[in-house]
Design a protein around this motif. Structure first.
Motif, PDB file in Angstrom:
ATOM      1  N   LEU A  85      24.196   6.196  14.382  1.00 43.89           N
ATOM      2  CA  LEU A  85      24.706   7.590  14.625  1.00 43.89           C
ATOM      3  C   LEU A  85      26.146   7.901  13.689  1.00 43.89           C
ATOM      4  N   ILE A  86      26.779   6.741  13.666  1.00 46.67           N
ATOM      5  CA  ILE A  86      28.085   6.995  12.898  1.00 46.67           C
ATOM      6  C   ILE A  86      27.707   7.565  11.222  1.00 46.67           C
ATOM      7  N   ASN A  87      26.534   6.367  10.767  1.00 51.14           N
ATOM      8  CA  ASN A  87      26.190   6.826   9.412  1.00 51.14           C
ATOM      9  C   ASN A  87      25.581   8.065   9.232  1.00 51.14           C
ATOM     10  N   LEU A  88      24.835   8.955  10.231  1.00 52.45           N
ATOM     11  CA  LEU A  88      24.351  10.219  10.218  1.00 52.45           C
ATOM     12  C   LEU A  88      25.430  10.977  10.187  1.00 52.45           C
ATOM     13  N   ILE A  89      26.635  10.778  10.468  1.00 55.77           N
ATOM     14  CA  ILE A  89      27.579  11.713  10.774  1.00 55.77           C
ATOM     15  C   ILE A  89      28.539  11.574   9.393  1.00 55.77           C
ATOM     16  N   VAL A  90      29.041  10.339   8.858  1.00 57.26           N
ATOM     17  CA  VAL A  90      29.974  10.273   7.865  1.00 57.26           C
ATOM     18  C   VAL A  90      29.288   9.954   6.662  1.00 57.26           C
ATOM     19  N   ILE A  91      28.030   9.594   6.254  1.00 60.79           N
ATOM     20  CA  ILE A  91      27.615   9.081   4.935  1.00 60.79           C
ATOM     21  C   ILE A  91      27.313  10.553   4.250  1.00 60.79           C
ATOM     22  N   PRO A  92      26.840  11.617   4.790  1.00 59.51           N
ATOM     23  CA  PRO A  92      26.708  12.785   4.013  1.00 59.51           C
ATOM     24  C   PRO A  92      28.014  13.271   3.421  1.00 59.51           C
ATOM     25  N   ARG A  93      29.073  13.018   4.229  1.00 59.32           N
ATOM     26  CA  ARG A  93      30.222  13.695   3.876  1.00 59.32           C
ATOM     27  C   ARG A  93      31.156  12.674   3.144  1.00 59.32           C
ATOM     28  N   TYR A  94      31.217  11.494   3.624  1.00 60.06           N
ATOM     29  CA  TYR A  94      32.171  10.417   2.830  1.00 60.06           C
ATOM     30  C   TYR A  94      31.437   9.252   2.127  1.00 60.06           C
ATOM     31  N   GLY A  95      30.128   9.422   1.971  1.00 61.96           N
ATOM     32  CA  GLY A  95      29.508   8.564   1.084  1.00 61.96           C
ATOM     33  C   GLY A  95      29.559   6.970   1.565  1.00 61.96           C
ATOM     34  N   PHE A  96      29.758   6.104   0.485  1.00 62.13           N
ATOM     35  CA  PHE A  96      29.897   4.682   0.944  1.00 62.13           C
ATOM     36  C   PHE A  96      30.938   4.289   1.643  1.00 62.13           C
ATOM     37  N   LEU A 156       0.845  -1.349   0.093  1.00 66.52           N
ATOM     38  CA  LEU A 156       0.025  -0.151   0.008  1.00 66.52           C
ATOM     39  C   LEU A 156       0.997   1.247  -0.064  1.00 66.52           C
ATOM     40  N   PHE A 157       1.998   1.031   0.652  1.00 66.61           N
ATOM     41  CA  PHE A 157       2.931   2.408   0.608  1.00 66.61           C
ATOM     42  C   PHE A 157       3.993   2.572  -0.447  1.00 66.61           C
ATOM     43  N   ALA A 158       3.921   1.650  -1.293  1.00 64.80           N
ATOM     44  CA  ALA A 158       4.948   1.337  -2.188  1.00 64.80           C
ATOM     45  C   ALA A 158       5.254   2.830  -2.889  1.00 64.80           C
ATOM     46  N   GLU A 159       4.293   3.566  -3.200  1.00 64.56           N
ATOM     47  CA  GLU A 159       4.771   4.804  -3.830  1.00 64.56           C
ATOM     48  C   GLU A 159       5.566   5.843  -2.791  1.00 64.56           C
ATOM     49  N   THR A 160       5.097   5.846  -1.600  1.00 66.83           N
ATOM     50  CA  THR A 160       5.981   6.624  -0.533  1.00 66.83           C
ATOM     51  C   THR A 160       7.377   6.043  -0.461  1.00 66.83           C
ATOM     52  N   LEU A 161       7.272   4.892  -0.482  1.00 70.80           N
ATOM     53  CA  LEU A 161       8.737   4.326  -0.295  1.00 70.80           C
ATOM     54  C   LEU A 161       9.620   4.515  -1.497  1.00 70.80           C
ATOM     55  N   ALA A 162       8.835   4.481  -2.687  1.00 70.14           N
ATOM     56  CA  ALA A 162       9.674   4.815  -3.851  1.00 70.14           C
ATOM     57  C   ALA A 162      10.142   6.292  -4.153  1.00 70.14           C
ATOM     58  N   ASP A 163       9.359   7.152  -3.567  1.00 75.17           N
ATOM     59  CA  ASP A 163       9.826   8.627  -3.649  1.00 75.17           C
ATOM     60  C   ASP A 163      10.938   8.727  -2.503  1.00 75.17           C
ATOM     61  N   ARG A 164      10.951   8.074  -1.666  1.00 80.45           N
ATOM     62  CA  ARG A 164      11.888   8.610  -0.521  1.00 80.45           C
ATOM     63  C   ARG A 164      13.279   7.656  -0.683  1.00 80.45           C
ATOM     64  N   LEU A 165      13.244   6.602  -1.359  1.00 84.24           N
ATOM     65  CA  LEU A 165      14.465   5.814  -1.555  1.00 84.24           C
ATOM     66  C   LEU A 165      15.187   5.544  -2.827  1.00 84.24           C
ATOM     67  N   PHE A 166      13.949   5.614  -3.865  1.00 80.81           N
ATOM     68  CA  PHE A 166      14.384   5.452  -5.260  1.00 80.81           C
ATOM     69  C   PHE A 166      14.442   6.417  -6.091  1.00 80.81           C
ATOM     70  N   MET A 223      20.446   3.995   4.303  1.00 82.08           N
ATOM     71  CA  MET A 223      20.826   5.370   4.344  1.00 82.08           C
ATOM     72  C   MET A 223      21.575   5.847   3.146  1.00 82.08           C
ATOM     73  N   LEU A 224      22.297   4.985   2.824  1.00 77.94           N
ATOM     74  CA  LEU A 224      22.922   5.522   1.296  1.00 77.94           C
ATOM     75  C   LEU A 224      21.858   5.974   0.437  1.00 77.94           C
ATOM     76  N   GLY A 225      20.892   4.922   0.252  1.00 77.84           N
ATOM     77  CA  GLY A 225      19.889   5.332  -0.687  1.00 77.84           C
ATOM     78  C   GLY A 225      19.403   6.689  -0.451  1.00 77.84           C
ATOM     79  N   TYR A 226      19.257   7.006   0.879  1.00 79.83           N
ATOM     80  CA  TYR A 226      18.169   8.289   1.061  1.00 79.83           C
ATOM     81  C   TYR A 226      19.236   9.529   1.078  1.00 79.83           C
ATOM     82  N   PHE A 227      20.569   9.343   1.682  1.00 80.60           N
ATOM     83  CA  PHE A 227      21.470  10.788   1.619  1.00 80.60           C
ATOM     84  C   PHE A 227      22.067  10.792   0.294  1.00 80.60           C
TER      85      PHE A 227
END
Length: 519
Positions: free
Chosen positions: A381-392, A107-117, A244-248
Motif C-alpha cells: 500500500l505504501i509503495n503504491l503511494i510513494v514509489i510513483p512520486r518519490y522513487g527509491f 514459459l512466461f519469460a517474454e511476458t515478464l521481460a516486457d513488464r519488468l525489464f 515495484m520499482l522495476g514496474y513503476f
C-alpha cells in the motif's frame, strides 16, 4: 540454571563460528553485487536486481516453508530412518513445486521481460534463472538438514563460502568476457548445481543418505503450511520494493536502491549467526517443557545482537556517502540518500532478535503468517503511494515501515501469550544508552573522519569497544552475560577486563562457570 547456561554457551559458541562464516557470506554476496555494479552500468545492474528478486520469490514459494520444518523435526527424532525421512520429505515437497514454478517462469519469460525489464537480453536471463530454480531448492533443503543436525561448520562452508564464492568467480569471468546481464543467470545455474552436490555430500557425513526411510510428509506439511505464507510474505517484504520499482520507475532507480539495500542488509549478519542453532535448541527446550530457558536465551541473544550490530548501524547512518562510494563507486552516489533509511529498518529487525524463530519453536507459526501478511499489505500500500512520486527513497520508507510493523506484531504475541520478551532493566539501559551516547558523538566527529578502505576497520573496532564500555557504565550487564563475554574473548582473542569488572555477581555465576568448563 547450569543446563540453561550450557545451552546459551553452546548457542553463542556456534554463533561465533557462524558469524565468521556469515561475515564471509555477506561479504561475498555484497562482493557479487559490487562486481555486477562496477562491471555493468547502473541501469544494467538494476535489471540484474529485478531478475534475482524474481528468483528469490520463486524459490521461496517452491520451498513451501519446508526449510524451517526440516530443521525443526530432525533434532526431534532419534532414529536415522526418521531423520533421513524428514530430509526426503522436504525434497518430496520442494522439488516438484520448484520444477512447476521453474517451468512457468521459463514459459512466461517474454511476458515478464516486457513488464519488468528494459533490455532484450532479459528473456535469456529469466530462462536461465528458471532452470536453476530446482537446483537452488534442493540445495536449501540440504542446508536445512545440516542445520537440523546442529552442524555449523558444514553450513558455513557450503552456504557462506562455496555457493557465493562460485557465483562471484563465474559472474566476474563472464562479464569480463563480454557477456551482459545473462552472465548472472549462467553463474547462478552452474553454482547451484555444484552447491547442491557438495551440500548433499556434507549432509551424507552427518547421516547415511541411503537406507531405510520413514517419511513425515503430513507432519512436515502441517507444520510448514502456515510458514508457506509467512516465508513467502517475508521474502516479498524484502523484494517487493525492487519489483515495484522495476514496474513503476527506471532500471537506474532500481540500481540505486539495490546498491544501498545489500549494504544495509549486512546489519543482519550477527542476527543470522545466532539463528542457525537457535531454532533447533529452542525447539528442543520447548519440547522438554523448559520455556523459561527459551525466554532467557532469547533475551540474552537479542541484547547482544543489538550491541554487536550497533557500530555498523552507526557507520551507515552517519557516513552513507563514504560507504556507498567505497563499495560501488561515484556512479552510485544517489544511493546514499536511502542508505540511512534502510539501515534503520534492518537495525530494528536485528534488535528484535530471533522473534519469528522463537514462535516457530513454540509451534505458533500461524501468528508469523499473520504478522507477515499484515506487514506485506502495508508495504504494498505504501509503495503504491510513494514509489510513483518519490522513487527509491519512497521504497526505502515503505520497507522500514513494514519491517517495524512486522516485528511489533511478533514481539507482542511473544510477550502477551508466552511471557517472552527481550526486556529487563539492564537490557533497557543497553537499548537506550548506545544511541543516546554514540549517535551525537559520531555526528560531531563526522567532519573530521573519512571512511575508506584503511579506516573502515579501525572505525568499527573503536566503535565496538566504545559500545561495550557504554553498556558497562550504563549498567546494561547481567550475570548471564559472563557466558557472552567468555565467548567474545575466545573469538577475538582479546581480554575485556574492563567489561568483566562491571558484571554483577549473581547465583547464576557458578552455573555459568560450570557450563563453560570442560566436562
Amino acid at each position: 540454571m547450569a543446563d540453561q547456561a550450557r545451552e546459551l554457551s553452546a548457542l553463542l559458541s556456534s554463533a561465533a563460528i557462524v558469524m565468521v562464516g556469515g561475515i564471509m557470506g555477506s561479504a561475498a554476496k555484497l562482493a557479487e553485487r559490487i562486481v555486477i555494479g562496477r562491471l555493468l552500468s547502473p541501469d544494467a545492474y538494476g535489471e540484474v536486481s529485478v531478475g534475482l528478486a524474481l528468483l528469490t520469490v520463486s524459490v521461496t514459494i517452491a520451498l513451501a516453508g519446508c526449510t524451517q520444518g526440516v530443521s525443526r523435526f530432525i533434532p526431534r527424532y532419534d532414529s536415522t530412518s526418521d531423520k533421513r525421512g524428514v530430509w526426503v520429505s522436504g525434497l518430496l515437497v520442494a522439488i516438484p513445486l520448484s520444477v512447476a514454478f521453474g517451468t512457468a517462469m521459463f514459459l512466461f519469460a517474454e511476458t515478464l521481460a516486457d513488464r519488468l525489464f528494459e533490455t532484450g537480453e532479459a528473456v535469456t536471463f529469466v530462462r536461465l534463472l528458471a532452470v536453476s530454480l530446482p537446483f537452488v531448492a534442493g540445495f536449501r533443503i540440504a542446508v536445512a538438514g545440516i542445520r537440523g543436525h546442529e552442524n555449523t561448520v558444514y553450513r558455513t562452508v557450503v552456504r557462506d563460502v562455496l555457493d557465493p564464492g562460485l557465483r562471484i568467480g563465474l559472474i566476474a569471468a563472464l562479464l569480463l568476457a563480454g557477456f551482459g546481464i545473462a552472465a548472472a543467470g549462467v553463474a547462478y545455474l552452474l553454482a547451484s548445481v555444484i552447491a547442491l552436490v557438495v551440500a548433499h555430500v556434507l549432509l551424507g557425513r552427518l547421516m547415511p543418505l541411503v537406507g531405510d526411510v520413514r517419511t513425515h510428509v503430513p507432519e512436515l506439511v502441517r507444520f510448514s503450511a502456515p510458514l508457506v505464507v509467512s516465508t513467502v510474505v517475508s521474502i516479498l517484504l524484502t523484494r517487493t520494493d525492487t519489483l515495484m520499482l522495476g514496474y513503476f520507475r527506471s532500471s537506474y532507480e532500481v540500481g540505486m536502491y539495490d546498491a544501498a539495500y545489500p549494504i544495509a542488509g549486512g546489519l543482519l549478519v550477527v542476527l543470522s549467526a545466532f539463528g542457525f542453532l537457535y531454532l533447533p535448541i529452542a525447539s528442543r527446550l520447548d519440547a522438554e517443557g523448559d520455556r523459561e530457558a527459551v525466554d532467557d536465551i532469547y533475551a540474552t541473544t537479542t541484547k547482544w545482537v543489538y550491541v554487536v550490530t550497533f557500530p555498523a548501524f552507526l557507520l551507515f547512518v552517519v557516513f552513507p556517502e563514504d560507504v556507498i562510494g567505497l563499495f560501488f563507486g561515484p556512479e552510485y552516489a544517489d544511493a546514499a540518500t536511502v542508505l540511512p533509511v534502510l539501515a534503520a529498518g534492518f537495525f530494528f529487525s536485528a534488535a528484535a532478535g530471533r522473534d519469528r524463530e522463537t514462535l516457530s519453536a513454540l509451534g505458533a507459526t500461524s501468528w508469523i503468517a499473520v504478522g507477515n501478511v499484515a506487514a506485506l499489505a502495508l508495504n504494498v500500500l505504501i509503495n503504491l503511494i510513494v514509489i510513483p512520486r518519490y522513487g527509491f527513497l519512497g521504497a526505502g520508507f515503505a520497507s522500514v515501515t513494514s519491517l517495524i510493523s512486522l516485528h511489533l506484531v511478533i514481539c507482542t504475541v511473544l510477550a502477551v501469550q508466552y511471557g517472552i520478551t527481550p526486556f529487563s532493566p539492564a537490557a533497557n539501559r543497553t537499548y537506550l544508552s548506545l544511541p543516546a551516547v554514540l549517535l551525537p558523538v559520531a555526528y560531531v566527529l563526522a567532519p573530521a573522519i573519512s571512511i575508506s578502505v584503511l579506516t573502515i576497520g579501525p572505525f568499527l573496532v573503536v566503535a565496538g569497544l566504545t559500545s561495550l564500555c557504554v553498556v558497562a557504565v550504563a549498567g546494561g550487564l547481567e550475570a548471564n552475560d559472563a557466558v557472552v563475554v567468555d565467548v567474545l574473548e575466545d573469538t577475538v582473542g582479546v581480554s575485556l577486563p574492563f567489561v568483566r569488572r562491571w558484571l554483577p555477581n549473581g547465583e547464576s555465576d557458578e552455573a555459568i562457570s560450570d557450563a563453560s568448563s570442560p566436562n
